[in-house]
Design a protein around this motif. Structure first.
Motif, short mmCIF file in Angstrom:
data_model
loop_
_atom_site.label_atom_id
_atom_site.label_comp_id
_atom_site.label_asym_id
_atom_site.label_seq_id
_atom_site.Cartn_x
_atom_site.Cartn_y
_atom_site.Cartn_z
N LEU A 125 29.78 0.97 5.78
CA LEU A 125 28.99 2.20 5.88
C LEU A 125 29.86 3.34 6.38
N GLY A 126 29.84 4.45 5.65
CA GLY A 126 30.62 5.62 6.05
C GLY A 126 31.86 5.76 5.18
N ALA A 127 32.27 6.99 4.99
CA ALA A 127 33.45 7.25 4.14
C ALA A 127 34.40 8.22 4.83
N GLY A 128 34.39 8.23 6.17
CA GLY A 128 35.31 9.07 6.93
C GLY A 128 36.55 8.28 7.31
N GLY A 129 37.26 8.80 8.31
CA GLY A 129 38.54 8.20 8.70
C GLY A 129 38.39 6.76 9.19
N ALA A 130 37.33 6.46 9.92
CA ALA A 130 37.17 5.11 10.47
C ALA A 130 37.05 4.09 9.35
N ALA A 154 29.03 11.24 -2.79
CA ALA A 154 30.27 11.64 -3.48
C ALA A 154 31.51 11.24 -2.69
N LYS A 155 31.42 11.28 -1.37
CA LYS A 155 32.59 10.92 -0.56
C LYS A 155 32.91 9.43 -0.68
N ALA A 156 31.86 8.61 -0.77
CA ALA A 156 32.09 7.17 -0.95
C ALA A 156 32.69 6.89 -2.33
N GLY A 173 25.66 5.90 -2.67
CA GLY A 173 24.84 6.46 -1.58
C GLY A 173 23.95 5.36 -1.02
N PHE A 174 23.34 5.61 0.14
CA PHE A 174 22.48 4.57 0.75
C PHE A 174 21.32 4.19 -0.16
N ASP A 175 20.79 5.19 -0.91
CA ASP A 175 19.61 4.89 -1.74
C ASP A 175 19.96 3.96 -2.91
N GLY A 188 31.00 2.04 9.88
CA GLY A 188 32.11 2.96 10.16
C GLY A 188 31.64 4.40 10.23
N THR A 189 30.34 4.60 10.34
CA THR A 189 29.82 5.98 10.48
C THR A 189 29.85 6.37 11.95
N SER A 190 29.71 7.66 12.19
CA SER A 190 29.63 8.13 13.57
C SER A 190 28.18 8.36 13.98
N ALA A 191 27.23 7.83 13.18
CA ALA A 191 25.81 8.04 13.47
C ALA A 191 25.45 7.56 14.88
N GLY A 192 26.06 6.46 15.31
CA GLY A 192 25.74 5.87 16.61
C GLY A 192 26.07 6.77 17.78
#
Ligand code: ATR
Length: 275
Positions: A125-130, A154-156, A173-175, A188-192
């Motif tokens: 989960l997530g498409a940033g640096g982490a 699009a980032k994923a 995407g999540f959907d 790997g998202t920063s949502a937390g």
């Protein structure tokens, strides 16, 4: 002569790296110091540390990409991660950039928790640096597939496209996760950071699957709680990954592999925060 190391980031006061590396040094009898540097002007701070006899640095938020650019040479893992969390001064004076985050994640899963990744369906989960930092070591374990899902689809898709030479990877995407099921889900998202949880279909984890949050906290993270509520057999946070990535940096610098188990216990004497 005592060798000098440090961690650089901003903020830095809560970093556990000095404690971890001091424990490794004591355990292995290495003659070294390990400090913390509040980075302001990254390149200037690094050069000043090296001019003062520094041998290596751990790099944390927000400087990992800058460290990648500053390195004179980079390991393949650092290259595909697009980020460097470990700098080491070589004998020839060149600065080498490494990324040990992904190895830390894989070691925690496979060695500390006895999980296998080969043939497994992995969701990242997530498409940033982490997330980017862990793709290559995960694919090296030969999972059946690695799907990267991101709030901004699009980032994923772009990340998967960029790294597709490394193995069976796709982005969405999540959907688009409806109807799919995974053996292991890694957050790997920063949502937390703001106590949020990516919007996942409740049935996208197989019963008895594994959840792994790259973030860590002394309380259960929102993602760890989601795993427990949705059938995970284990739902872990990233404390083990933190110690394992530090151990890999230590090994690169000192050529000695510390025992991580006592250091994980030192940081969390009560055991994993899973129930
Ligand atoms: P890092 O380097 O820590 O990965 P980043 O590059 O800013 O930081 O990436 C943060 C990631 O967390 C992104 O994938 C982001 O999704 P978007 O690309 O859609 O912004 C994801 N993220 C942050 N907050 C989120 C939330 N509340 N729900 C879902 N995903 C979130």
């Amino acid at each position: 002569m005592t060798s000098k190391y440090a961690v650089i980031g901003n903020p830095i006061e809560h970093s556990k790296s000095p404690l971890i590396h001091a424990a490794f040094a004591a355990q292995t009898g290495q003659d070294m110091t390990y400090g913390r540097i509040l980075g302001t002007d990254f390149e200037r701070d690094v050069r000043a540390f090296l001019a003062d006899g520094g041998r290596g640095l751990n790099v944390t938020v927000p400087f990992k990409e800058e460290a990648w650019r500053l390195a004179d040479e980079r390991s393949p893992l650092a290259e595909s991660a697009g980020a460097v969390n470990t700098l080491m001064l070589l004998d020839n004076g060149r600065l080498r950039g490494e990324n040990t985050d992904g190895l830390g994640l894989v070691r925690d899963l496979t060695q500390n928790h006895g999980e296998r990744l080969d043939g497994k369906r992995l969701l990242l989960l997530g498409a940033g640096g982490a997330s980017r930092g862990v793709v290559r070591p995960l694919l090296e374990r030969q999972p059946a597939q690695l799907v990267i899902a991101n709030r901004t689809a699009a980032k994923a898709l772009n990340l998967a496209e960029e790294l597709r030479g490394l193995g069976p990877i796709s982005g969405c995407g999540f959907d688009q996760l409806n109807g799919l099921a995974f053996d292991l889900i890694i957050n790997g998202t920063s949502a937390g950071l703001v106590g949020e949880m990516p919007e996942l279909p409740a049935d996208c984890l197989v019963l008895g699957g594994i959840c792994y949050d790259m973030m860590y906290s002394d309380r259960r993270t929102a993602f760890v709680r989601w795993g427990l509520a949705n059938g995970a057999s284990i739902s872990l946070d990233g404390l083990g990954m933190l110690v394992e990535q530090a151990a890999e940096s230590f090994y690169l610098w000192r050529g000695v592999r510390p025992d991580t188990a006592p250091v994980i216990r030192l940081l969390r004497p009560q055991g994993p925060v899973t129930e």
